[in-house]
Write an enzyme that holds these catalytic residues in place. Structure first.
Site, mmCIF file in Angstrom:
data_model
loop_
_atom_site.group_PDB
_atom_site.id
_atom_site.type_symbol
_atom_site.label_atom_id
_atom_site.label_comp_id
_atom_site.label_asym_id
_atom_site.label_seq_id
_atom_site.Cartn_x
_atom_site.Cartn_y
_atom_site.Cartn_z
ATOM 1 N N GLY A 176 -5.980 16.544 -2.280
ATOM 2 C CA GLY A 176 -5.564 17.158 -1.014
ATOM 3 C C GLY A 176 -4.104 16.843 -0.710
ATOM 4 O O GLY A 176 -3.332 17.702 -0.295
ATOM 5 N N CYS A 227 -19.524 14.478 1.337
ATOM 6 C CA CYS A 227 -18.280 14.026 1.968
ATOM 7 C C CYS A 227 -18.558 13.325 3.288
ATOM 8 O O CYS A 227 -17.858 12.398 3.652
ATOM 9 C CB CYS A 227 -17.324 15.191 2.162
ATOM 10 S SG CYS A 227 -18.071 16.576 3.003
ATOM 11 N N GLY A 280 -12.314 18.645 -1.475
ATOM 12 C CA GLY A 280 -12.340 17.740 -2.616
ATOM 13 C C GLY A 280 -11.784 16.389 -2.235
ATOM 14 O O GLY A 280 -11.868 15.979 -1.078
ATOM 15 N N SER A 281 -11.190 15.708 -3.206
ATOM 16 C CA SER A 281 -10.740 14.338 -2.970
ATOM 17 C C SER A 281 -9.467 14.314 -2.121
ATOM 18 O O SER A 281 -8.659 15.245 -2.154
ATOM 19 C CB SER A 281 -10.479 13.644 -4.300
ATOM 20 O OG SER A 281 -9.465 14.323 -5.006
ATOM 21 N N THR A 282 -9.278 13.249 -1.386
ATOM 22 C CA THR A 282 -8.080 13.080 -0.568
ATOM 23 C C THR A 282 -6.837 13.051 -1.465
ATOM 24 O O THR A 282 -5.789 13.578 -1.102
ATOM 25 C CB THR A 282 -8.199 11.794 0.272
ATOM 26 O OG1 THR A 282 -9.282 11.979 1.195
ATOM 27 C CG2 THR A 282 -6.944 11.508 1.060
ATOM 28 N N GLU A 283 -7.005 12.477 -2.642
ATOM 29 C CA GLU A 283 -5.887 12.396 -3.589
ATOM 30 C C GLU A 283 -5.341 13.787 -3.930
ATOM 31 O O GLU A 283 -4.134 14.035 -3.838
ATOM 32 C CB GLU A 283 -6.440 11.707 -4.846
ATOM 33 C CG GLU A 283 -5.469 11.425 -5.930
ATOM 34 C CD GLU A 283 -6.219 11.119 -7.237
ATOM 35 O OE1 GLU A 283 -7.455 10.892 -7.201
ATOM 36 O OE2 GLU A 283 -5.557 11.126 -8.290
ATOM 37 N N LYS A 301 -11.762 29.087 -7.188
ATOM 38 C CA LYS A 301 -11.976 28.285 -8.394
ATOM 39 C C LYS A 301 -13.064 27.258 -8.125
ATOM 40 O O LYS A 301 -12.888 26.338 -7.332
ATOM 41 C CB LYS A 301 -10.712 27.556 -8.824
ATOM 42 C CG LYS A 301 -10.875 26.996 -10.244
ATOM 43 C CD LYS A 301 -9.931 25.866 -10.568
ATOM 44 C CE LYS A 301 -10.409 24.527 -10.069
ATOM 45 N NZ LYS A 301 -11.638 24.017 -10.700
#
Ligand code: NAI
Ligand code: MG
Length: 794
Positions: free
Chosen positions: A249, A300, A244-247, A192
């Site tokens: 993740g 990143c 992607g974002s740590t959030e 995706k």
């Protein structure tokens, strides 16, 4: 303008790249795209679509299918159907496919570069010179791993069907980093792309199909975060690879906990860029340009924290501001640009908000006074200084063209400041003194360190982070392992329940030896009473009390973790020294072999010979890791630059170990020995039903020169103590063996600092079988590879 005026200004005119071919490709598709499933485009089953916009103009660019549950299901089924045959192809055949894709990327390099620049807003100079060539390079490199799979990875099989979710900052390159290794090693893929940037993934799918990739091997489902979530939850997926974002993740870690899905997370960063006073200043200023203004700072591993040694800071920042004045921001298709557009208005607002907050918190700000194009999402190259290490701009990922400067006095202070972050992705060190630069590189908590350079990448050198930057590596041999699973554990069956013995009335049983002592905990090299002052009786299978151990609690775990933390010198000890101590432990255990065998027999009710075999194997296993301590070492990569990249396996730090219930001695030795061989310090919870072998074992450690705090032993409930370890933010990794519930808890509760979890999902393997119980399978999990890039030349 007169000719002489041109010479005075030396300014460039625009040099636009033609976009005819790219626009024609869009027209050919009526700027409307379905998912790419089973080798063909198909519309979304529920008819829902979403638009994407051109960052540089704000105009609508194309419409995409929003992936529904049914769409995701269709793609996963196609991937599943294709996987068996794909994995069965000889490695050479898969290599040919990957090679064909690499060639296809090269042949259509210009089209891909232009589509990427239009779609993402980044300069075509970067897509043409970096994104696209590196994407091709990844397919070439991994064609090689496919070719070599049967010999180099003979003891592994593909994971299966892989779900991949990628961000918008390097759309095609992140696809290549994920798709190339997955396909090379016999997996099939459902990918995706990010909702802002789906175009090059779809163009890539088209090109791969034209290059002969069989239907179903690569499927692309477009959509927003909810489509990504459907992929994460799908039971037909064997692995999730996310960037992607740590959030997000964290959410994925929690949702996949206990499912047995393998997981790699490549998350955010706040990477330090350290400039010592003996650095080549002009080189370092150019380095900052590459570190934070490359790709508009939406990287990143961007060098976003600029740490400058105090003495040169005023001069350095002055030169940097002067350089900022000459940066060019403009339309992405202009070939003479330093920066293009920010990917979307929402990201632009986020950057603005964070910078404003930083200024409110006391930062001084300088923004290049240059022309920005009208319309579209553009942001000025920005420098913040006089920033406190606690300010939001020093701790949070801004993900924009904003350098945040701080100063330091000594190398130690630089290291401390650099490591003072919940992230640990990359770092850059600038000094003309090679000894200093490498000293600092070794001490930085980061997956990648560039010496006198920044943002260098190559398919042969693994990339990935430590701490909250995620886990797993992409590229290189270590990245290949992320798409494989060991054959040794493939047939492991769910662990049989160990019957909990019931206390029998033993009155009058004079033959039974009375309990003569309570085994204490072992913390910091000393025997310690449990904090709660409770003990638990240990029973034989027949229900007789055969001993007592301390009932450890959360506080005992905290003390043990503190002891392990202060034993950091073990990580710096020489491999020879660690090997010697492992051999010495083995020797001292051998001297007490009969006693240990008897203890195993009385705890487990197993035969004397089976107990003796366990002790013998434990002694041999200690020797194995003594042997490996100075042999499981790194590699020297020769990436395409004048220089080398050193791939160094590093200890993870403090590791929690919950031992399996069976094999009271060998279970503990099999997990603890590889960890300490590689320089980790451990806090271990021994077998819950049979902890007495572990409490005996610390009396062996006491006579074996092992520094205090390297191995700490806390007896008690595996679940309760495991939870305390999983949620402790100073524990870097957790190895949890036992019930399926323990595995689920371990993966879920470890989300706080995103620790690496190694677990058996409640399946038991045979510790007596060296193929299952020892070797590189464990050593790889005991370490993280750090790549240190060292360019050379005068
Ligand atoms: P994001 O993490 O939300 O998006 C990355 C990918 O994950 C996209 O494909 C998105 O559709 C998908 N996604 C979102 N929610 C999901 C969920 N619940 N389950 C599965 N997939 C999901 O990042 P976003 O919102 O685009 O950017 C926000 C911030 O994240 C940025 O400002 C930046 O700080 C950070 N970021 C970091 C990246 C990196 O490479 N380290 C890349 C992208 C964003
Ligand atoms: Mg998001």
């Amino acid at each position: 303008m007169s000719v002489s005026a041109y010479f005075d200004q030396m300014s460039y005119g625009p040099a636009p790249e033609a976009d005819t071919e790219a626009r024609n490709w869009l027209k050919h598709h009526h700027s409307t795209f379905g998912h790419f499933i089973n080798g063909a485009f198909r519309p979304s089953t529920w008819g829902k679509t979403f638009p994407a916009f051109e960052p540089a103009t704000g105009k609508e660019l194309a419409m995409f299918a929003a992936g529904s549950a049914e769409d995701v299901d269709g793609a996963v089924s196609a991937a599943r159907k294709a996987q068996g045959a794909w994995a069965k192809l000889p490695g050479h055949q898969r290599a040919r496919h990957l090679y064909a894709i690499a060639r296809m990327i090269q042949r259509h390099g210009r089209l891909l570069a232009v589509v990427e620049a239009i779609d993402n807003g980044k300069p075509v100079r970067e897509t043409r010179d970096i994104d696209i060539p590196l994407a091709a390079r990844h397919f070439y490199h991994h064609a090689g791993w496919a070719q070599l799979q049967e010999t180099e990875f003979a003891d592994h099989t593909p994971v299966g069907v892989v779900g991949q979710i990628i961000p918008w900052n390097f759309p095609l390159l992140m696809l290549a980093w994920k798709v190339a290794p997955a396909l090379a090693l016999g997996n099939t893929v459902v990918l995706k792309p990010a909702e802002f940037t789906s175009l090059t993934a779809l163009l890539f799918a088209e090109l791969a199909a034209a290059a002969g990739l069989p239907p179903g091997v690569l499927n692309i489902v477009t959509g927003e975060g909810d489509t990504g979530a459907l992929l994460v939850d799908h039971p037909g997926i064997d692995k999730i690879a996310f960037t992607g974002s740590t959030e997000v993740g964290r959410v994925i870690r929690q949702k996949t906990a206990g499912s047995g899905k393998s997981l790699t997370l490549e998350l955010g960063g706040k990477s330090p860029f350290i400039v010592f006073d003996d650095a080549d200043i002009d080189g370092a200023v150019e380095g900052v340009v590459d570190a934070i203004w490359f790709n508009q700072g939406q990287v990143c591993c961007a060098g976003s924290r600029l740490l400058v040694q105090e003495g040169i800071a005023p001069k350095f920042l002055a030169r940097l501001r002067r350089r900022m004045q000459t940066l060019r921001v403009g339309q992405p298709l202009d070939k003479c640009l330093d920066m293009g557009a920010i990917v979307a208005p929402v990201q632009l607002k986020r950057i603005e908000a964070l910078v404003n907050q930083g200024v409110e918190e006391g930062a001084e700000i300088y923004q290049a006074e240059i022309d920005l194009p009208k319309g579209g999402s553009f942001y000025r190259p920005t420098l913040l200084w006089n920033v406190q290490p606690t300010s939001i701009v020093a701790t949070e990922e801004i993900f924009g063209p904003v350098a945040v400067a701080m100063t330091f006095r000594t190398p130690d202070e630089a290291i401390q400041l650099a490591n003072h972050s919940r992230y640990g992705l990359a770092a850059s060190v600038w000094s003309e003194t090679i000894g200093l630069a490498l000293h600092v590189a070794a001490k930085l908590s980061a997956g990648v360190v560039w010496v006198n350079a920044t943002n260098l990448f190559d398919a042969a050198a693994g990339f990935g982070g430590k701490k909250e930057s995620g886990f797993g590596r992409e590229g290189g041999r270590e990245g290949a392992y992320e798409y494989l699973k060991p054959k040794a554990w493939a047939n492991a069956k769910p662990r049989a329940e160990i019957a909990v013995p019931q206390l029998k009335n033993t009155t009058g049983d004079f033959a039974a030896p009375l309990v003569d002592r309570t085994a204490k905990l072992y913390v910091g090299g000393k025997q310690a009473r449990p904090d709660g002052n409770y003990n638990r009786p240990i029973l034989s299978p027949k229900g007789k009390v055969i001993g007592e151990v301390g009932e450890g609690n959360r506080k005992d775990i905290r003390n043990a973790v503190a002891a392990a933390q202060s034993a950091a010198s073990w990580t710096g000890a020489t491999a020879h020294n660690r090997a010697q101590i492992l051999y010495y432990i083995a020797e001292n255990l051998a001297a007490r072999e009969e006693e240990f065998a008897a203890r195993i027999a009385v705890q487990t009710g197993r035969s004397a010979s089976s107990a003796k075999a366990e002790v013998d194997m434990s002694i041999s296993r200690l020797f194995t890791y003594g042997a490996w301590a100075d042999k499981f070492d790194g590699q020297v990569h020769t990436p395409p630059l004048r220089g080398v990249a050193l791939a160094l396996p590093e200890a993870q730090g403090v590791v929690g170990v919950v031992c399996p219930p069976e094999a009271p001695l060998l279970g503990l030795v099999s997990l603890v020995a590889p960890l300490i061989a590689m320089g980790n310090r451990v806090v271990t919870v021994p077998s819950e039903p049979h902890p007495l072998s572990a409490t005996d074992f610390y009396t062996v450690l006491e006579t074996s020169d092992l520094p205090g705090g390297v191995i700490n032993i806390v007896t008690g409930s595996a679940m309760e103590l495991g939870k305390a370890l999983a949620s402790h933010n100073d524990v870097d990794a957790l190895w949890a063996f036992g019930s399926a519930e323990l595995s689920t808890m371990a993966e879920k509760a470890s989300v706080g600092n995103l620790k690496r979890v190694f677990t058996d999902y409640g399946k038991a393997w045979d510790w007596m079988d060296p193929a299952q119980g020892e070797g590189s399978l464990y050593l790889r999990r005991a370490t993280d590879v750090k790549n240190v890039w060292i360019p050379y030349g005068e």
